[in-house]
Motif scaffolding. Structure first.
Motif, PDB file in Angstrom:
ATOM      1  N   VAL A   1       1.083  -1.324   0.051  1.00 27.02           N
ATOM      2  CA  VAL A   1       0.038  -0.257   0.104  1.00 27.02           C
ATOM      3  C   VAL A   1       0.718   1.266  -0.026  1.00 27.02           C
ATOM      4  CG1 VAL A   1      -1.525   1.577   1.280  1.00 27.02           C
ATOM      5  CG2 VAL A   1      -1.955  -1.043   1.164  1.00 27.02           C
ATOM      6  N   LEU A   2       2.139   1.315   0.866  1.00 25.99           N
ATOM      7  CA  LEU A   2       2.644   2.465   0.747  1.00 25.99           C
ATOM      8  C   LEU A   2       3.380   2.585  -0.555  1.00 25.99           C
ATOM      9  CD1 LEU A   2       4.209   1.997   4.406  1.00 25.99           C
ATOM     10  CD2 LEU A   2       2.265   3.493   3.873  1.00 25.99           C
ATOM     11  N   VAL A   3       3.984   1.623  -1.140  1.00 29.01           N
ATOM     12  CA  VAL A   3       4.611   1.795  -2.351  1.00 29.01           C
ATOM     13  C   VAL A   3       3.622   2.331  -3.503  1.00 29.01           C
ATOM     14  CG1 VAL A   3       5.848   0.476  -4.413  1.00 29.01           C
ATOM     15  CG2 VAL A   3       6.393   0.154  -1.976  1.00 29.01           C
ATOM     16  N   ALA A   4       2.399   1.738  -3.509  1.00 31.89           N
ATOM     17  CA  ALA A   4       1.187   2.185  -4.403  1.00 31.89           C
ATOM     18  C   ALA A   4       1.095   3.665  -4.298  1.00 31.89           C
ATOM     19  CB  ALA A   4       0.113   1.236  -4.347  1.00 31.89           C
ATOM     20  N   THR A   5       1.058   4.136  -2.847  1.00 31.28           N
ATOM     21  CA  THR A   5       0.733   5.467  -2.722  1.00 31.28           C
ATOM     22  C   THR A   5       1.904   6.547  -3.143  1.00 31.28           C
ATOM     23  OG1 THR A   5      -0.538   4.698  -0.449  1.00 31.28           O
ATOM     24  CG2 THR A   5       0.318   7.161  -0.594  1.00 31.28           C
ATOM     25  N   ALA A   6       3.146   5.840  -3.112  1.00 27.91           N
ATOM     26  CA  ALA A   6       4.208   6.660  -3.550  1.00 27.91           C
ATOM     27  C   ALA A   6       4.180   6.699  -4.992  1.00 27.91           C
ATOM     28  CB  ALA A   6       5.534   6.114  -3.068  1.00 27.91           C
ATOM     29  N   VAL A   7       3.673   5.772  -5.684  1.00 28.90           N
ATOM     30  CA  VAL A   7       3.698   5.837  -7.112  1.00 28.90           C
ATOM     31  C   VAL A   7       2.844   6.667  -7.504  1.00 28.90           C
ATOM     32  CG1 VAL A   7       3.143   4.309  -9.164  1.00 28.90           C
ATOM     33  CG2 VAL A   7       4.819   3.491  -7.430  1.00 28.90           C
ATOM     34  N   ALA A   8       1.437   6.581  -6.794  1.00 25.20           N
ATOM     35  CA  ALA A   8       0.412   7.426  -7.002  1.00 25.20           C
ATOM     36  C   ALA A   8       0.562   8.813  -7.039  1.00 25.20           C
ATOM     37  CB  ALA A   8      -0.880   6.880  -6.476  1.00 25.20           C
ATOM     38  N   PHE A   9       1.483   9.216  -5.761  1.00 25.45           N
ATOM     39  CA  PHE A   9       1.828  10.486  -5.595  1.00 25.45           C
ATOM     40  C   PHE A   9       3.197  10.800  -5.583  1.00 25.45           C
ATOM     41  CE2 PHE A   9      -2.258   9.866  -3.457  1.00 25.45           C
ATOM     42  CZ  PHE A   9      -3.137  11.239  -3.753  1.00 25.45           C
ATOM     43  N   PRO A  10       3.856  10.754  -6.978  1.00 22.96           N
ATOM     44  CA  PRO A  10       5.248  11.111  -7.009  1.00 22.96           C
ATOM     45  C   PRO A  10       5.610  12.296  -6.552  1.00 22.96           C
ATOM     46  CG  PRO A  10       4.127  11.269  -9.338  1.00 22.96           C
ATOM     47  CD  PRO A  10       3.103  10.664  -8.178  1.00 22.96           C
ATOM     48  N   GLY A  11       6.809  12.453  -5.935  1.00 19.54           N
ATOM     49  CA  GLY A  11       7.392  13.684  -5.529  1.00 19.54           C
ATOM     50  C   GLY A  11       6.671  14.195  -4.101  1.00 19.54           C
ATOM     51  N   GLN A  12       5.821  13.435  -3.399  1.00 18.83           N
ATOM     52  CA  GLN A  12       5.105  13.816  -2.369  1.00 18.83           C
ATOM     53  C   GLN A  12       5.324  12.746  -1.455  1.00 18.83           C
ATOM     54  OE1 GLN A  12       0.993  14.488  -4.347  1.00 18.83           O
ATOM     55  NE2 GLN A  12       1.537  16.542  -4.059  1.00 18.83           N
ATOM     56  N   PRO A  13       6.599  12.553  -0.536  1.00 14.75           N
ATOM     57  CA  PRO A  13       6.789  11.587   0.045  1.00 14.75           C
ATOM     58  C   PRO A  13       5.966  11.946   1.714  1.00 14.75           C
ATOM     59  CG  PRO A  13       8.679  12.838   0.058  1.00 14.75           C
ATOM     60  CD  PRO A  13       7.884  13.122  -1.259  1.00 14.75           C
ATOM     61  N   GLU A  14       5.819  13.036   1.681  1.00 13.11           N
ATOM     62  CA  GLU A  14       5.185  13.533   2.946  1.00 13.11           C
ATOM     63  C   GLU A  14       3.559  12.788   2.978  1.00 13.11           C
ATOM     64  OE1 GLU A  14       4.150  16.763  -0.070  1.00 13.11           O
ATOM     65  OE2 GLU A  14       5.867  15.574   0.357  1.00 13.11           O
ATOM     66  N   LEU A  15       3.081  12.617   1.944  1.00 11.57           N
ATOM     67  CA  LEU A  15       1.667  12.019   2.021  1.00 11.57           C
ATOM     68  C   LEU A  15       1.854  10.682   2.339  1.00 11.57           C
ATOM     69  CD1 LEU A  15      -1.158  12.451   1.691  1.00 11.57           C
ATOM     70  CD2 LEU A  15      -1.131  11.778  -0.827  1.00 11.57           C
ATOM     71  N   VAL A  16       2.848   9.922   2.010  1.00 11.40           N
ATOM     72  CA  VAL A  16       2.994   8.534   2.136  1.00 11.40           C
ATOM     73  C   VAL A  16       3.180   8.491   3.727  1.00 11.40           C
ATOM     74  CG1 VAL A  16       4.229   6.420   1.863  1.00 11.40           C
ATOM     75  CG2 VAL A  16       4.063   7.958   0.071  1.00 11.40           C
ATOM     76  N   GLY A  17       4.190   9.150   4.342  1.00  7.47           N
ATOM     77  CA  GLY A  17       4.342   9.220   5.580  1.00  7.47           C
ATOM     78  C   GLY A  17       3.169   9.512   6.567  1.00  7.47           C
ATOM     79  N   ALA A  18       2.512  10.356   5.960  1.00 11.86           N
ATOM     80  CA  ALA A  18       1.119  10.943   6.773  1.00 11.86           C
ATOM     81  C   ALA A  18       0.133   9.639   6.677  1.00 11.86           C
ATOM     82  CB  ALA A  18       0.533  11.951   6.111  1.00 11.86           C
ATOM     83  N   ARG A  19       0.081   8.996   5.854  1.00 11.59           N
ATOM     84  CA  ARG A  19      -0.934   8.041   5.571  1.00 11.59           C
ATOM     85  C   ARG A  19      -0.528   6.692   6.766  1.00 11.59           C
ATOM     86  NH1 ARG A  19      -3.024   3.977   0.314  1.00 11.59           N
ATOM     87  NH2 ARG A  19      -4.852   3.616   1.450  1.00 11.59           N
ATOM     88  N   PHE A  20       0.925   6.633   6.544  1.00  7.13           N
ATOM     89  CA  PHE A  20       1.298   5.495   7.502  1.00  7.13           C
ATOM     90  C   PHE A  20       1.053   5.882   8.890  1.00  7.13           C
ATOM     91  CE2 PHE A  20       4.607   4.042  10.193  1.00  7.13           C
ATOM     92  CZ  PHE A  20       4.647   2.563  10.056  1.00  7.13           C
ATOM     93  N   ALA A  21       1.470   6.983   9.374  1.00  8.13           N
ATOM     94  CA  ALA A  21       1.333   7.662  10.784  1.00  8.13           C
ATOM     95  C   ALA A  21      -0.120   7.671  11.008  1.00  8.13           C
ATOM     96  CB  ALA A  21       1.948   8.897  10.787  1.00  8.13           C
ATOM     97  N   ALA A  22      -1.073   8.031  10.338  1.00  8.23           N
ATOM     98  CA  ALA A  22      -2.550   8.309  10.551  1.00  8.23           C
ATOM     99  C   ALA A  22      -3.171   6.908  10.857  1.00  8.23           C
ATOM    100  CB  ALA A  22      -3.172   9.115   9.570  1.00  8.23           C
ATOM    101  N   SER A  23      -2.901   5.975   9.777  1.00 12.50           N
ATOM    102  CA  SER A  23      -3.520   4.684   9.704  1.00 12.50           C
ATOM    103  C   SER A  23      -3.087   3.738  11.098  1.00 12.50           C
ATOM    104  CB  SER A  23      -3.155   3.853   8.530  1.00 12.50           C
ATOM    105  OG  SER A  23      -3.731   4.532   7.367  1.00 12.50           O
ATOM    106  N   LEU A  24      -1.717   3.747  11.509  1.00 12.12           N
ATOM    107  CA  LEU A  24      -1.110   3.248  12.615  1.00 12.12           C
ATOM    108  C   LEU A  24      -2.024   3.722  13.766  1.00 12.12           C
ATOM    109  CD1 LEU A  24       0.421   0.888  13.778  1.00 12.12           C
ATOM    110  CD2 LEU A  24       2.421   2.616  13.694  1.00 12.12           C
TER     111      LEU A  24
END
Length: 336
Positions: free
Chosen positions: A149-172
């Motif tokens: 899921v995190l890799v898919a999110t990074a591919v869907a939002f290229p150049g926006q690693p902060e969104l990947v980190g935000a999704r991980f932190a919020a979901s956990l």
């Protein structure tokens, strides 16, 4: 239909053969995807209308981008449900529920699974003696913070690693908070402990794995197609001014995307591509979409009713929705 699906999942977990079924909605949706893809690439003249051509472009792009991640997630989910023994969880989890919750939530990183399988797996864990709060934390975390899921999110939002980190932190954080809330406020009888069938010694794990892959891919693929259809429709048929009006309101955009996440029930391996297509909305509102979807949607609620009882779903689903929206907004304010 729901009871039949749950019985099939139980049989898969037990290693017993399942009944053969005829073509279902997932098969028909798969045919629809094939026709759309072939029509888009091989016969573009059939899509002479600019609006129809734009619609098919968005639909095909969303589905083709998400399909590899969906397939990988289904393979991992089937491996967990058929090859990892439930005794593994009782061995690694702390005995105290308050400590077991964050450990079970973090296990979603190394033991991924899509939300289509998270409810029956959690039910199997509860039936085998894993603390309820820990099983529920795993139920919420596994579909949302796993590497696929995190890799898919990074591919869907290229150049926006902060969104990947935000999704991980919020979901956990949502998974851990809901586990702790269940530990603090749950009452006996709120959750119906599922009956876990005894494993069939003669069962073939390879066959069970294959059937689990087929089952999850048909169901998850069908939800992906629905999400792609909706994303394409929103981007081409809904007036841009209406979307901009909704997206321009901080409150309304969050409420609309949270409601869409619940109704669309897109598999977590594919929802990032749908969220990325909603370019009119802010990153925070799209984060709400990504956090709410794997935690509470219509298919999860149906599975929760069948696995843990109606009373459980009526309490757990609304509470999870409120916590998910609040946590996503808070994390979005800090990280986005």
């Amino acid at each position: 239909m729901r009871a039949a699906g749950e019985a099939e999942i139980s049989e898969l977990l037990a290693g017993r053969p399942t009944r053969r079924r005829g073509p279902g909605s997932g098969d028909l949706l798969g045919v629809g995807v094939l026709v759309a893809v072939v029509g888009h690439f091989a016969a573009p003249g059939l899509l002479s209308s600019p609006a129809l051509l734009a619609w098919s472009t968005v639909f095909v792009a969303v589905c083709l981008q998400a399909l590899p991640f969906l397939a990988l997630g289904v393979l991992l989910s089937a491996a967990i449900s058929t090859l990892v023994p439930a005794s593994f969880f009782t061995w690694v989890l702390p005995r105290h529920p308050a400590l077991a919750v964050p450990v079970a939530g973090a296990a979603g990183v190394v033991l991924p699974g899509c939300e289509c399988a998270s409810v029956p797996v959690a039910g199997s864990l509860v039936g085998r003696g894993v603390p309820q709060a820990a099983a529920l934390a795993f139920l919420l975390a596994a579909p949302a913070i796993n590497p696929v899921v995190l890799v898919a999110t990074a591919v869907a939002f290229p150049g926006q690693p902060e969104l990947v980190g935000a999704r991980f932190a919020a979901s956990l954080l949502v998974a851990v908070l809901m586990g702790w809330l269940w530990t603090a406020f749950a009452r006996p009888g709120w959750l119906r402990v599922p009956r876990v069938p005894a494993p069939d010694p003669s069962g073939n794990r390879g066959d069970a794995f294959r059937r689990a892959v087929q089952h999850d891919l048909v169901h998850a693929g069908g939800f992906l197609v629905v999400g792609g259809l909706t994303a394409a429709t929103l981007n081409t048929l809904v007036p841009r001014t209406w979307l901009e009006t909704v997206a321009g309101s901080a409150v309304l955009s969050v409420l609309v995307l949270a409601a869409l996440a619940v109704v669309l029930a897109i598999c977590s391996e594919a929802d990032a591509f749908v969220a990325a297509s909603l370019t009119s909305f802010s990153l925070t509102s799209r984060l709400v979409f990504l956090v709410v979807g794997p935690a509470v949607d219509v298919k999860l609620i149906a599975l929760q009713v069948g696995t843990f009882g109606r009373g459980f779903a009526l309490r757990f689903a609304p509470a999870t929705l409120l916590v998910a929206v609040a946590v996503a907004l808070g994390v979005g304010e800090v990280l986005l």
